[in-house]
Design a protein around this motif. Structure first.
Motif, short mmCIF file in Angstrom:
data_model
loop_
_atom_site.label_atom_id
_atom_site.label_comp_id
_atom_site.label_asym_id
_atom_site.label_seq_id
_atom_site.Cartn_x
_atom_site.Cartn_y
_atom_site.Cartn_z
N PHE A 132 0.86 -1.18 0.00
CA PHE A 132 0.00 0.00 0.00
C PHE A 132 0.89 1.23 0.00
O PHE A 132 1.78 1.36 0.84
CB PHE A 132 -0.86 -0.03 1.27
CG PHE A 132 -1.96 1.00 1.29
CD1 PHE A 132 -3.23 0.66 0.92
CD2 PHE A 132 -1.70 2.29 1.70
CE1 PHE A 132 -4.25 1.59 0.94
CE2 PHE A 132 -2.71 3.24 1.73
CZ PHE A 132 -3.98 2.88 1.36
N THR A 133 0.71 2.14 -0.96
CA THR A 133 1.51 3.36 -1.01
C THR A 133 0.59 4.56 -1.20
O THR A 133 -0.54 4.43 -1.66
CB THR A 133 2.51 3.34 -2.18
OG1 THR A 133 1.80 3.22 -3.42
CG2 THR A 133 3.49 2.17 -2.05
N ASP A 134 1.09 5.73 -0.82
CA ASP A 134 0.34 6.95 -1.09
C ASP A 134 1.30 8.11 -1.37
O ASP A 134 2.43 8.11 -0.89
CB ASP A 134 -0.65 7.29 0.02
CG ASP A 134 0.00 7.54 1.37
OD1 ASP A 134 1.18 7.91 1.43
OD2 ASP A 134 -0.69 7.38 2.38
N THR A 135 0.84 9.04 -2.19
CA THR A 135 1.59 10.24 -2.53
C THR A 135 0.59 11.38 -2.70
O THR A 135 -0.62 11.14 -2.80
CB THR A 135 2.37 10.09 -3.85
OG1 THR A 135 1.44 9.79 -4.91
CG2 THR A 135 3.40 8.98 -3.77
N ARG A 136 1.09 12.59 -2.76
CA ARG A 136 0.24 13.74 -3.05
C ARG A 136 0.63 14.31 -4.40
O ARG A 136 1.81 14.37 -4.73
CB ARG A 136 0.39 14.81 -1.97
CG ARG A 136 -0.20 14.33 -0.66
CD ARG A 136 -0.61 15.47 0.23
NE ARG A 136 -1.21 14.97 1.44
CZ ARG A 136 -2.52 14.83 1.65
NH1 ARG A 136 -3.36 15.19 0.72
NH2 ARG A 136 -2.98 14.35 2.78
N ASP A 137 -0.37 14.73 -5.17
CA ASP A 137 -0.08 15.32 -6.47
C ASP A 137 0.24 16.81 -6.31
O ASP A 137 0.28 17.34 -5.18
CB ASP A 137 -1.21 15.06 -7.47
CG ASP A 137 -2.52 15.78 -7.16
OD1 ASP A 137 -2.54 16.72 -6.33
OD2 ASP A 137 -3.54 15.42 -7.77
N CYS A 138 0.46 17.49 -7.42
CA CYS A 138 0.86 18.90 -7.39
C CYS A 138 -0.21 19.81 -6.81
O CYS A 138 0.07 20.95 -6.46
CB CYS A 138 1.27 19.37 -8.79
SG CYS A 138 -0.08 19.30 -9.99
N ASN A 139 -1.45 19.31 -6.67
CA ASN A 139 -2.55 20.07 -6.07
C ASN A 139 -2.82 19.70 -4.62
O ASN A 139 -3.76 20.18 -4.02
CB ASN A 139 -3.83 19.88 -6.89
CG ASN A 139 -3.67 20.45 -8.28
OD1 ASN A 139 -3.47 21.65 -8.43
ND2 ASN A 139 -3.71 19.60 -9.28
#
Length: 106
Positions: free
Chosen positions: A72-79
């Motif tokens: 399970f991974t998570d990231t944030r986009d440019c917004n």
């Protein structure tokens, strides 16, 4: 197979389950009474979660259900929007850890 994931916060879980069941032409595969529901269609992984009083309904996060994902991974986009990637097994494990009373339909 890769499925798009959308997670929403809703003001009424009961009303939302009825509405989205009709819109998706499918019953939820997971229900946690008064808290959470999850649908899996051929192309979509869609979840809803009851919000607390005073919170605003809307987008919680986006992501991908990826059958080949090993974690399970998570990231944030440019917004600043949270994107998750997970396999169906990781998602089910997380659900059962949070809510052992989850009703799973196969």
């Amino acid at each position: 197979m890769r499925k798009f994931h959308i997670a929403l916060g809703v003001s009424s879980l009961t009303d939302s389950i009825a509405d989205y069941t009709q819109r998706l032409a499918s019953q939820p595969q997971v229900i946690v009474p008064e808290v959470y529901a999850l649908w899996r269609t051929e192309t979509l992984n869609f979840s809803i979660r009851q919000i607390a009083a005073g919170e605003v309904p809307g987008l919680r996060h986006l992501g991908w259900e990826e059958s080949a994902a090993s974690a399970f991974t998570d990231t944030r986009d440019c917004n600043g929007i949270l994107w998750e990637e997970f396999g169906p097994e990781q998602q089910l494990q997380e659900i059962l850890e949070l809510w052992p009373n989850a009703q799973i339909k196969h």
